[in-house]
Design a protein around this motif. Sequence first.
Motif, mmCIF file in Angstrom:
data_model
loop_
_atom_site.group_PDB
_atom_site.id
_atom_site.type_symbol
_atom_site.label_atom_id
_atom_site.label_comp_id
_atom_site.label_asym_id
_atom_site.label_seq_id
_atom_site.Cartn_x
_atom_site.Cartn_y
_atom_site.Cartn_z
ATOM 1 N N LEU A 155 20.259 -63.533 108.007
ATOM 2 C CA LEU A 155 19.472 -63.047 106.877
ATOM 3 C C LEU A 155 18.363 -62.149 107.430
ATOM 4 C CD1 LEU A 155 19.220 -63.450 103.778
ATOM 5 C CD2 LEU A 155 17.522 -65.212 104.263
ATOM 6 N N TYR A 156 18.282 -60.927 106.920
ATOM 7 C CA TYR A 156 17.334 -59.946 107.440
ATOM 8 C C TYR A 156 16.255 -59.621 106.405
ATOM 9 C CZ TYR A 156 20.572 -58.937 111.280
ATOM 10 O OH TYR A 156 21.371 -59.036 112.386
ATOM 11 N N PHE A 157 15.054 -59.400 106.911
ATOM 12 C CA PHE A 157 13.952 -58.906 106.090
ATOM 13 C C PHE A 157 13.586 -57.519 106.619
ATOM 14 C CE2 PHE A 157 13.797 -63.363 105.436
ATOM 15 C CZ PHE A 157 13.157 -63.607 104.230
ATOM 16 N N LYS A 158 13.712 -56.550 105.789
ATOM 17 C CA LYS A 158 13.336 -55.187 106.183
ATOM 18 C C LYS A 158 11.966 -54.894 105.575
ATOM 19 C CE LYS A 158 15.034 -50.431 106.291
ATOM 20 N NZ LYS A 158 16.107 -49.506 105.858
ATOM 21 N N VAL A 159 10.983 -54.706 106.435
ATOM 22 C CA VAL A 159 9.610 -54.550 105.952
ATOM 23 C C VAL A 159 9.102 -53.142 106.266
ATOM 24 C CG1 VAL A 159 9.101 -56.998 106.232
ATOM 25 C CG2 VAL A 159 8.603 -55.427 108.108
ATOM 26 N N SER A 160 7.962 -52.829 105.714
ATOM 27 C CA SER A 160 7.316 -51.536 105.930
ATOM 28 C C SER A 160 7.047 -51.309 107.412
ATOM 29 C CB SER A 160 5.995 -51.494 105.150
ATOM 30 O OG SER A 160 5.130 -50.512 105.658
ATOM 31 N N GLU A 161 7.012 -50.041 107.819
ATOM 32 C CA GLU A 161 6.753 -49.712 109.223
ATOM 33 C C GLU A 161 5.348 -50.105 109.669
ATOM 34 O OE1 GLU A 161 7.612 -45.666 110.049
ATOM 35 O OE2 GLU A 161 9.777 -45.882 109.736
ATOM 36 N N ALA A 162 4.469 -50.422 108.712
ATOM 37 C CA ALA A 162 3.109 -50.846 109.065
ATOM 38 C C ALA A 162 3.068 -52.294 109.543
ATOM 39 C CB ALA A 162 2.183 -50.671 107.866
ATOM 40 N N TYR A 163 4.216 -52.997 109.467
ATOM 41 C CA TYR A 163 4.264 -54.419 109.826
ATOM 42 C C TYR A 163 5.257 -54.645 110.948
ATOM 43 C CZ TYR A 163 1.652 -55.096 105.542
ATOM 44 O OH TYR A 163 0.692 -55.029 104.567
ATOM 45 N N GLN A 219 4.614 -58.993 100.257
ATOM 46 C CA GLN A 219 4.982 -57.698 100.820
ATOM 47 C C GLN A 219 6.229 -57.132 100.140
ATOM 48 O OE1 GLN A 219 5.328 -57.957 105.059
ATOM 49 N NE2 GLN A 219 3.387 -59.043 105.284
ATOM 50 N N ASN A 220 6.248 -55.823 100.064
ATOM 51 C CA ASN A 220 7.405 -55.132 99.499
ATOM 52 C C ASN A 220 8.466 -55.020 100.590
ATOM 53 O OD1 ASN A 220 9.113 -53.636 97.915
ATOM 54 N ND2 ASN A 220 8.008 -51.702 98.233
ATOM 55 N N THR A 226 14.131 -71.486 114.408
ATOM 56 C CA THR A 226 13.408 -70.249 114.678
ATOM 57 C C THR A 226 12.238 -70.143 113.710
ATOM 58 O OG1 THR A 226 15.412 -69.130 115.410
ATOM 59 C CG2 THR A 226 13.559 -67.733 114.765
ATOM 60 N N GLU A 227 11.051 -69.929 114.253
ATOM 61 C CA GLU A 227 9.875 -69.698 113.407
ATOM 62 C C GLU A 227 9.456 -68.249 113.563
ATOM 63 O OE1 GLU A 227 6.512 -72.253 113.639
ATOM 64 O OE2 GLU A 227 7.723 -74.062 113.850
ATOM 65 N N PHE A 228 9.105 -67.617 112.441
ATOM 66 C CA PHE A 228 8.609 -66.245 112.576
ATOM 67 C C PHE A 228 7.573 -65.949 111.511
ATOM 68 C CE2 PHE A 228 12.014 -65.761 109.544
ATOM 69 C CZ PHE A 228 11.669 -64.683 108.746
ATOM 70 N N VAL A 229 6.906 -64.838 111.714
ATOM 71 C CA VAL A 229 5.855 -64.419 110.807
ATOM 72 C C VAL A 229 5.845 -62.898 110.779
ATOM 73 C CG1 VAL A 229 4.084 -64.404 112.614
ATOM 74 C CG2 VAL A 229 3.403 -64.740 110.242
ATOM 75 N N ILE A 230 5.483 -62.315 109.641
ATOM 76 C CA ILE A 230 5.375 -60.860 109.494
ATOM 77 C C ILE A 230 3.896 -60.508 109.472
ATOM 78 C CG2 ILE A 230 5.874 -58.883 108.027
ATOM 79 C CD1 ILE A 230 8.313 -60.473 106.986
ATOM 80 N N LEU A 231 3.498 -59.621 110.385
ATOM 81 C CA LEU A 231 2.086 -59.297 110.568
ATOM 82 C C LEU A 231 1.866 -57.791 110.550
ATOM 83 C CD1 LEU A 231 1.368 -61.678 113.574
ATOM 84 C CD2 LEU A 231 0.913 -62.132 111.170
ATOM 85 N N PRO A 232 0.651 -57.354 110.204
ATOM 86 C CA PRO A 232 0.333 -55.924 110.326
ATOM 87 C C PRO A 232 0.325 -55.509 111.793
ATOM 88 C CG PRO A 232 -1.637 -57.183 109.799
ATOM 89 C CD PRO A 232 -0.488 -58.123 109.682
ATOM 90 N N LYS A 233 0.753 -54.278 112.062
ATOM 91 C CA LYS A 233 0.780 -53.808 113.443
ATOM 92 C C LYS A 233 -0.619 -53.567 114.003
ATOM 93 C CE LYS A 233 5.323 -51.549 113.542
ATOM 94 N NZ LYS A 233 6.030 -50.253 113.675
ATOM 95 N N CYS A 234 -1.579 -53.299 113.124
ATOM 96 C CA CYS A 234 -2.929 -52.935 113.580
ATOM 97 C C CYS A 234 -3.981 -53.854 112.977
ATOM 98 C CB CYS A 234 -3.253 -51.492 113.198
ATOM 99 S SG CYS A 234 -2.159 -50.275 113.953
#
Length: 357
Positions: free
Chosen positions: A34-42, A23-24, A53-61
């Motif tokens: 530490l921050y990850f700034k991702v597209s508004e679609a995610y 992802q861009n 802490t566990e996390f994941v970046i996912l599509p909103k739809c």
Amino acid sequence: YIIKNNKIWFILRENWPSNNLCQNKEIFFKEDYLYFKVSEAYIGIWYNNSLSTEFVILPKCLDLKDNFWEAFGIIIGEMGKKYIAISNTAPRVINNLIKFFSDSELINKDSWKFNLTINCREIKDIKEVNTISKQYWAEKLSIKITKIKGPFLYKQYKSNVNPNYGKIEIKFFNKSLKYVIDFLIKFVKENVCNNSNYSVAFLRGLIAAEGCPGKGSKGDNSLRTIRIASKVLDERLFYAKVCKNIGLNARVYEKRHNIEIFGIENFIKALTLNLFSLNEKRNLVFLERLNNLETIKALKLLKNGDLSVNEIVERLNSKNYRNINKNFSKLYNCGILKRINKKDVGYIYTLKYDLSL
């Protein structure tokens, strides 16, 4: 992470889905975080415990297409309770799941762990089977053979898989994503009956995971029932409700660990809706056993012209007039056959549409 030479150095653990790396996104450091700034679609989903802490970046739809409902039919039928893990003996089932998770950007194919398990009770040369099985699954799943761990062997009941290449379990460890999948399972159960297309696709996946075309008594290889297994009564009641939503009548048992679908009209509906199509082995068994039914042989005769039941019984050299006549009346009532009443002959039947038998 550490800061060194005005740079931030960090390690992404293996439970970070590889599709997240593509992802861009902008990475920046602020107030010890530490921050990850991702597209508004995610959207970011995270899980905290006392250690990490566990996390994941996912599509909103997510698109609610057939592959979504098929995948969750498989998931509800097969997935473990503690983490994302699904196993099956059919390559098409596993490939269907991998494609869904990849296309929906939930889990990339490269992020899965692949474990091979074999019931070795009837296997004499296990070393040869190990090699052949790994080669088979690597080819069917289009992965490197080194990605497959195992085989892990066990001795249980007689295997009904022939040839026995074992089963593949695909695993992915991420608590945040597991909670998302659990939420989606709840969503599916609440909404699958809102649309008949949802129900059909869901059953296609569920049957790929837990369905079985049951045959008759010993020596009778014709279709007698379609079974869907579950040890939990509430799940069996839910499966029966989904079946009813598309016009399939399912019998629920309290003590037996399955629901059962009977009747020629239900078998033909299962055929026309391709309910066994995601599991290639079971689909072949379903078609074979369906085509062994005398009523199906009778329907095939109608492809060459209209006939009465008497004419059909004579051509099949059958003594089962009563059963064929009863089943043809059922198929007329549910719109599969047309008929006209001719004097001195009785009903003449016509196929309303090609059943691809």
